[in-house]
Design a protein around this motif. Structure first.
Motif, short mmCIF file in Angstrom:
data_model
loop_
_atom_site.label_atom_id
_atom_site.label_comp_id
_atom_site.label_asym_id
_atom_site.label_seq_id
_atom_site.Cartn_x
_atom_site.Cartn_y
_atom_site.Cartn_z
N TYR A 137 0.88 -1.11 0.13
CA TYR A 137 0.04 0.01 -0.04
C TYR A 137 0.93 1.03 -0.10
O TYR A 137 0.60 2.25 -0.97
N GLU B 12 -10.42 -2.52 1.13
CA GLU B 12 -9.43 -1.99 1.77
C GLU B 12 -8.41 -1.32 0.80
O GLU B 12 -7.80 -0.36 1.13
N ARG C 156 -6.91 2.63 1.09
CA ARG C 156 -5.81 2.87 1.54
C ARG C 156 -5.02 3.41 0.42
O ARG C 156 -3.67 3.90 0.56
#
Length: 277
Positions: free
Chosen positions: A138, A204, A208
């Motif tokens: 990320y 997610e 992120r």
């Protein structure tokens, strides 16, 4: 007063009911394709470059959108990179390397049909990468995209979302159609068993990596036509923002030669030379 922060997309927020009729679709598609051609010409003149990331569920319509986008653009400065499993050369190196090698030169646009986000999607869900490495991705991806943007590259990120029911209907369509049958694999069906795991990974990923400089755009894709317009319209908005789309004027040498060899209207030549009197 500070601006309201950009909200992060979520799969649950997608409006899957959107539809458009064929006549309206064709008219709007033609207008968007003309606009994309203008943007490409402006990039060629000014040296800008762009990267388009296509992600989404299997059979969500990425390929059909890419075909409509490609139809509008000169292939000499528009490249589509279909991304599959890495070969051994790249497995032994940093996962971003093969994407760095495919970035566009100045004046060009590159589209990635799947991308570096495989690190936090398929590699995460299928256990192909240790957790500490996909967790680090990320940050690595955000930094990678920031490097591109700081270097003047415009980044557009699209995720095509369909419901499980619509996906299954498209699998059946592919199975029945000899011209589409090659697209269907055992892995497509197997991945459905991990739908909830993939959905969690996707949300997610949005949370992120949807940044102010490189936000994610969620495309509701149960209706293919409205999805194509949504996606190409967003691409045009992002790549065309602040870009001068006016047609390039021919150089005086070209106009001098054209006047000599072609039977041209004087008003046309004057307008091309930028004279308005």
């Amino acid at each position: 007063m500070s601006a309201k922060p950009r909200s992060k997309p979520r799969l649950a927020d997608a409006d899957m009911s959107r539809k458009i009729g064929k006549a309206a679709y064709l008219k709007k598609l033609a207008a968007l394709q003309r606009r994309m051609a203008q943007i490409q010409h402006a990039y060629l003149r000014g040296g800008a470059s762009g990267v388009i990331v296509f992600e989404g569920w299997d059979a969500a319509g990425k390929g059909g959108t890419i075909r409509r986008l490609s139809a509008a653009l000169d292939p000499r400065s528009f490249k589509v990179w279909p991304i599959g499993a890495p070969r051994n050369y790249y497995i032994q190196r940093h996962y971003l390397l093969r994407f760095m090698e495919r970035l566009p030169p100045a004046g060009a646009i590159s589209a990635f049909d799947r991308s570096w986000y495989g690190r936090v999607l398929v590699e995460r869900v299928e256990g192909l990468t240790p957790e500490h490495r996909w967790q680090a991705a990320y940050r690595e991806i955000n930094e990678f995209e920031r490097l591109l943007i700081d270097d003047g590259v415009r980044v557009v990120k699209l995720f095509f979302h369909v419901t499980p029911e619509e996906q299954l209907a498209r699998f059946e369509e592919r199975l029945r159609n000899p011209m589409k049958r090659w697209k269907l694999t055992y892995e497509d069906f197997r991945n459905r068993d991990r739908w909830d795991d993939y959905a969690a990974a996707i949300d997610e990923m949005f949370a992120r990596t949807s940044t102010k400089a490189a936000p994610w755009h969620l495309v509701p894709a149960n209706d293919k036509k409205s999805a194509r317009l949504d996606a190409i319209g967003h691409i045009a908005d992002r790549l065309g923002k602040g870009v001068d789309l006016a047609s390039e004027k021919p150089h005086d040498g070209v106009l001098d030669a054209a006047e000599k060899y072609l039977d041209l209207d004087d008003d046309l030549v004057a307008s091309l030379r930028g004279r308005t009197e």
